[in-house]
Scaffold this active site. Structure first.
Site: not given
Ligand code: LMR
Length: 394
Positions: A127, A208, A210, A243
């Site tokens: 990410w 993580d 999420a 989420k």
């Molecule tokens: C994403 O990866 O699209 C989500 O986790 C939103 C973000 O904050 O990036």
């Protein structure tokens, strides 16, 4: 003062939300930011959340402070949800934080207090916000092999070989489930091997979490986290309620730490609380109180789990439908991986020119690395999307 500054780059994922909103084409398709969408293309407030909010509004008597670690009922409910009975609670501490990102932030700060400037190993790719959070906390970032662009699966042998080389000053950031951005995940057996490697090397696992409940279900998605924390003396977990409870803008998450023993847990928690007090003093409560209310009430919890499961199975269904449609229209299995992936995302493996072309020509919005949010696929337009992807990928 400010003349010393130059313009900072915008966030690519969040910028895409604005670009999509500004596009007047009614046929546009939003596969960008990681936000769940239902069959109407909206991001609904879950009915269990709505009911919890009504109860909170009726019962709330004060807005006074709750303390640096936040809502205690929320904390223990989240520990039950994430860790189950995988680890002795005397070694575990939790602090509520603003979202998964806030949780990552305070835990990165904690790591930097314990080992200033140490290295956080992230998956290649990860990410895009992991790097700035680590670097802004004073930590170094390095990558371990993860995604295989050929098979669209995990390069597990290379990943494990890299993890086996690490030492006790290293931190390994793992996606607990539903890998973002790739959608390629570890099997239970692979988690077992990762846990054994971490136990051997002494590197600190930092998970993580999420998207708990968005992959194969709440229990299956918690497997890796529970396996790892039960195998090592110390670990960190960043939980997000954005989420799975649909509470995105409420910014609710939790920083969890597992220490060697109760005494070390108290010392480490005191540092974590000190970091929070010096950053934003105390977390916002609304999202935490919603989650506490849902998880502590049998009926609301059943309702929430059913809604979450519906969201999860819808995403699996959309994956299968898109993969199947592409297979039928192209006579090739090139996109079958979409059905094998789990969670909200799949990395399609398109180059940035193709991603730009899909946006300009077809109004199909995805992140520049070709990550799609499968929840954004409008079911009745799967055929159009398949045609656009196949034409652009020629
Ligand atoms: C994403 O990866 O699209 C989500 O986790 C939103 C973000 O904050 O990036």
């Amino acid at each position: 003062m400010f003349e010393t500054l130059s313009k900072a780059p915008g966030d690519k994922i969040l910028a895409l939300m604005g670009e999509y909103a500004a596009d007047p084409r009614p046929t546009k398709i939003d596969l960008g930011v990681g936000v769940y969408k239902d069959e109407k293309g909206t991001t609904p407030i879950m009915s269990a959340v709505r009911k919890a909010e009504e109860r909170i509004l009726a019962a709330e008597k004060t807005k006074s402070y709750l303390g640096i670690a936040g809502n205690k009922g929320f904390g223990s409910a989240v520990l039950d949800l994430t860790l189950g009975d995988s680890v002795d609670r005397s070694r575990v501490r939790i602090a509520q934080a603003p979202g998964g990102t806030g949780s990552l932030w305070v835990l990165m700060q904690l790591i930097n207090r314990a080992r200033p400037g140490t290295t956080v190993w992230v998956s290649d790719p990860t990410w895009p916000n992991h790097n700035p959070i680590a670097e802004n906390s004073g930590l170094a970032v390095a990558t371990y092999p993860y995604f295989d662009p050929e098979t669209r699966g995990v390069r597990f042998t290379e990943m494990l070989a890299a993890l086996d080389q690490l030492g006790k000053d290293d931190v390994v950031l793992l996606h607990g489930c539903c890998h973002n951005p790739t959608g390629a995940n570890l099997s239970a057996e692979q988690w077992d091997q990762v846990a054994a490697s971490l136990a051997r090397t002494g590197a600190l696992p930092f998970i993580d979490l999420a998207y708990l409940g968005f992959g194969d279900g709440l229990e299956a998605d918690a497997y890796g986290t529970r396996k790892v924390v039960s195998s090592v003396p110390e670990a960190l977990v960043a939980f997000s309620g954005s989420k799975n409870f649909g509470l995105y803008r409420e910014r609710i998450g939790a920083a969890i730490l597992i220490a060697r023993d109760a005494e070390q847990a108290d010392i480490t928690q005191s540092q974590l609380l000190n970091i929070i007090r010096g950053a934003y003093s105390q977390p916002p409560d609304h999202g935490a109180e919603i989650i506490r209310t849902i998880l502590e009430d049998a009926d609301l919890r059943t309702e929430w789990e059913a809604e979450l499961n519906q969201m999860r199975t819808r995403m699996v269904h959309l994956r299968e439908k898109l993969a199947e449609t592409i297979r039928q229209r192209s006579n090739s299995e090139d996109f079958d991986f979409i059905a094998d992936h789990r969670g909200m995302f799949s990395l399609l493996g398109l180059d940035s020119a193709t991603v730009e072309h899909l946006k300009a020509a077809n109004g199909v919005y995805m992140v520049g690395d070709s990550r799609i949010n499968v929840a954004g696929i409008p079911e009745e337009r799967v055929g159009d999307l398949a045609d656009a992807l196949l034409a652009a990928n020629k």
